[in-house]
Write a protein that holds these residues in place. Structure first.
Motif, PDB file in Angstrom:
ATOM      1  N   THR A  66       0.874  -1.184   0.000  1.00  0.00           N
ATOM      2  CA  THR A  66       0.000   0.000   0.000  1.00  0.00           C
ATOM      3  C   THR A  66       0.902   1.223   0.000  1.00  0.00           C
ATOM      4  O   THR A  66       2.037   1.176   0.461  1.00  0.00           O
ATOM      5  N   GLU A  67       0.392   2.333  -0.545  1.00  0.00           N
ATOM      6  CA  GLU A  67       1.183   3.554  -0.670  1.00  0.00           C
ATOM      7  C   GLU A  67       1.129   4.355   0.631  1.00  0.00           C
ATOM      8  O   GLU A  67       0.134   4.299   1.345  1.00  0.00           O
ATOM      9  N   ASN A  73      -5.242   9.087  -2.078  1.00  0.00           N
ATOM     10  CA  ASN A  73      -5.190   7.810  -2.792  1.00  0.00           C
ATOM     11  C   ASN A  73      -6.573   7.399  -3.307  1.00  0.00           C
ATOM     12  O   ASN A  73      -7.544   7.370  -2.551  1.00  0.00           O
ATOM     13  N   ARG A  74      -6.650   7.053  -4.575  1.00  0.00           N
ATOM     14  CA  ARG A  74      -7.942   6.662  -5.136  1.00  0.00           C
ATOM     15  C   ARG A  74      -8.485   5.366  -4.503  1.00  0.00           C
ATOM     16  O   ARG A  74      -9.695   5.178  -4.436  1.00  0.00           O
ATOM     17  N   GLN A  75      -7.577   4.553  -4.015  1.00  0.00           N
ATOM     18  CA  GLN A  75      -7.997   3.296  -3.377  1.00  0.00           C
ATOM     19  C   GLN A  75      -9.005   3.532  -2.246  1.00  0.00           C
ATOM     20  O   GLN A  75      -9.933   2.767  -2.060  1.00  0.00           O
ATOM     21  N   LYS A 214       5.117  10.201  -6.995  1.00  0.00           N
ATOM     22  CA  LYS A 214       4.807   9.807  -5.615  1.00  0.00           C
ATOM     23  C   LYS A 214       5.178  10.927  -4.644  1.00  0.00           C
ATOM     24  O   LYS A 214       4.442  11.203  -3.694  1.00  0.00           O
ATOM     25  N   LEU A 217       2.455  13.447  -4.857  1.00  0.00           N
ATOM     26  CA  LEU A 217       1.267  13.068  -4.079  1.00  0.00           C
ATOM     27  C   LEU A 217       1.529  13.159  -2.577  1.00  0.00           C
ATOM     28  O   LEU A 217       0.615  13.495  -1.805  1.00  0.00           O
ATOM     29  N   ALA A 256      -1.507   8.576 -15.107  1.00  0.00           N
ATOM     30  CA  ALA A 256      -0.895   7.961 -13.914  1.00  0.00           C
ATOM     31  C   ALA A 256      -1.457   8.586 -12.640  1.00  0.00           C
ATOM     32  O   ALA A 256      -1.820   7.873 -11.693  1.00  0.00           O
ATOM     33  N   LEU A 257      -1.572   9.909 -12.605  1.00  0.00           N
ATOM     34  CA  LEU A 257      -2.120  10.548 -11.395  1.00  0.00           C
ATOM     35  C   LEU A 257      -3.603  10.213 -11.233  1.00  0.00           C
ATOM     36  O   LEU A 257      -4.085  10.038 -10.112  1.00  0.00           O
ATOM     37  N   GLU A 259      -4.949   7.481 -12.021  1.00  0.00           N
ATOM     38  CA  GLU A 259      -4.993   6.109 -11.527  1.00  0.00           C
ATOM     39  C   GLU A 259      -4.703   6.075 -10.016  1.00  0.00           C
ATOM     40  O   GLU A 259      -5.371   5.403  -9.253  1.00  0.00           O
ATOM     41  N   MET A 260      -3.709   6.864  -9.613  1.00  0.00           N
ATOM     42  CA  MET A 260      -3.269   6.809  -8.209  1.00  0.00           C
ATOM     43  C   MET A 260      -4.144   7.646  -7.289  1.00  0.00           C
ATOM     44  O   MET A 260      -4.268   7.348  -6.109  1.00  0.00           O
ATOM     45  N   SER A 261      -4.723   8.719  -7.839  1.00  0.00           N
ATOM     46  CA  SER A 261      -5.392   9.692  -6.974  1.00  0.00           C
ATOM     47  C   SER A 261      -6.738  10.128  -7.538  1.00  0.00           C
ATOM     48  O   SER A 261      -6.975  10.049  -8.744  1.00  0.00           O
TER      49      SER A 261
END
Ligand code: PEP
Ligand code: MN
Length: 334
Positions: A66-67, A73-75, A214, A217, A256-257, A259-261
């Motif tokens: 996990t980040e 975080n989009r998760q 990263k 973010l 990419a951003l 996807e991550m956020s």
């Protein structure tokens, strides 16, 4: 977090490591493979010094699953964040055009640019009042007076305004500013980020000249960890080996951003390229890549601009670009 132990690790060494990890409130799940033993660390691994763990003699490798950025975080927040300022919306399928001069120079200049970019369809007016210049001998911005002139332009046109802050001591001057910009050079000014996190102003956070996505973010996380969730990420070009253009526009940052956020992503093709003729193609490419907005420098008289004339479109060039951006946007969102 997953830790792979080196072949030949003794039982005693492994138990010693596990005791150290458990003392940090982590559960440890052990799986013995044919050649390697793998430790699955469960719990709040955010406080674990990953480099220290990886440096131990018995450790082959360490991987985070996990980040360390959580709030952006989009998760943990699958829906897009939408920022609303005046009539403009950024993110969640809303496209936004931000335009205006590098620096606020005079009342006539900022009002003329504001009226012209508004007529061309801009949603937000930009203009620097505090300018982070490489040389201390260059124009440093009109500071408080620049913000006053931006507010005049807002009154004249109804456009919300975005302008850069360099020092939290001047936060009071930004009370009526709609979006506060943090420039590339201050992306890792953590004290500034924390102060902005205590406000409820939307923040346009620009990516640093040499920062990874990263790290970018994690800077957004600094603001969010203090409570302010209203952040717009802005990619403005990074330093690479090639100096032909001012910077290298990293357009992969858009998907990419995303996807991550869940935060909106805006592209600044002006600082990314430094040359006016490269701005329209890169702005259109940004729209095609799915950016939530584009921020472009526009000056009524680029030849006499006090700052960044070489990358500033004139109002006619902006009007032409704005029209083309609408066409591309429509094509890619069908
Ligand atoms: C700006 O947008 O005015 C600016 C200074 O940009 P950057 O921080 O990206 O260099
Ligand atoms: Mn500029």
């Amino acid at each position: 977090m997953i830790t792979v132990l080196k072949q030949g690790t003794t039982q005693a060494q492994m138990e010693h490591l596990i005791a150290w990890l458990r003392a940090q409130n982590l559960d440890v799940h052990i799986s013995h493979g044919h050649d390697y033993t793998i430790l699955g660390l469960i719990g709040d691994t955010g406080k674990i010094d990953m480099d220290l763990l990886a440096s131990l003699d018995i450790v082959e490798s360490v991987k985070r699953v996990t980040e360390p950025f959580k709030q952006c975080n989009r998760q943990f927040h699958p829906d897009d964040t939408v920022i609303t300022v005046g009539n403009a919306k950024i993110g969640g399928g809303n496209f936004c055009m931000i335009a205006g001069p590098c620096s606020v120079e005079t009342e006539e200049q900022i009002i003329e640019v504001a009226e012209k970019v508004k007529a061309a369809g801009a949603d937000i007016l930009r203009g620097g009042a505090f300018k982070p210049r490489t040389s201390p001998y260059d124009f440093q911005g009109l500071k408080g007076e620049g913000i006053r002139l931006l507010l005049e332009a807002k009154k004249a046109t109804g456009l919300p305004i975005v302008t850069e802050i360099m020092n939290a001591n001047y936060l009071d001057l930004f009370a009526d500013v709609d979006i506060i910009q943090v420039g590339a050079r201050n992306m890792q000014n953590f004290d500034l980020l924390k102060e902005l996190g205590k406000t409820d102003k939307p923040i346009l956070l620009k990516r640093g000249l040499a920062n990874t996505l990263k790290e970018f973010l994690m800077s957004a996380e600094y603001i969010m960890s203090e409570g302010n969730q209203n952040i717009i990420l802005c990619e403005r070009g990074i330093r690479t080996f090639d100096t032909y253009s001012r910077n290298t526009l990293d357009l992969t940052a858009v998907p990419a951003l995303h996807e991550m956020s869940h935060l909106p992503v805006v592209i600044d093709p002006s600082h990314a390229t430094g040359k006016v003729r490269y701005v329209p193609p890169m702005a259109l490419a940004a729209v095609a890549a799915g950016a939530d907005g584009v921020m472009v420098e526009v000056h009524n008289d680029p030849m006499h601009a006090w700052c960044d004339g070489a990358q500033s479109l004139n109002p006619e060039q902006f009007a032409d670009l704005a029209q083309k951006m609408r066409v591309v946007r429509e094509a890619v969102t069908q």
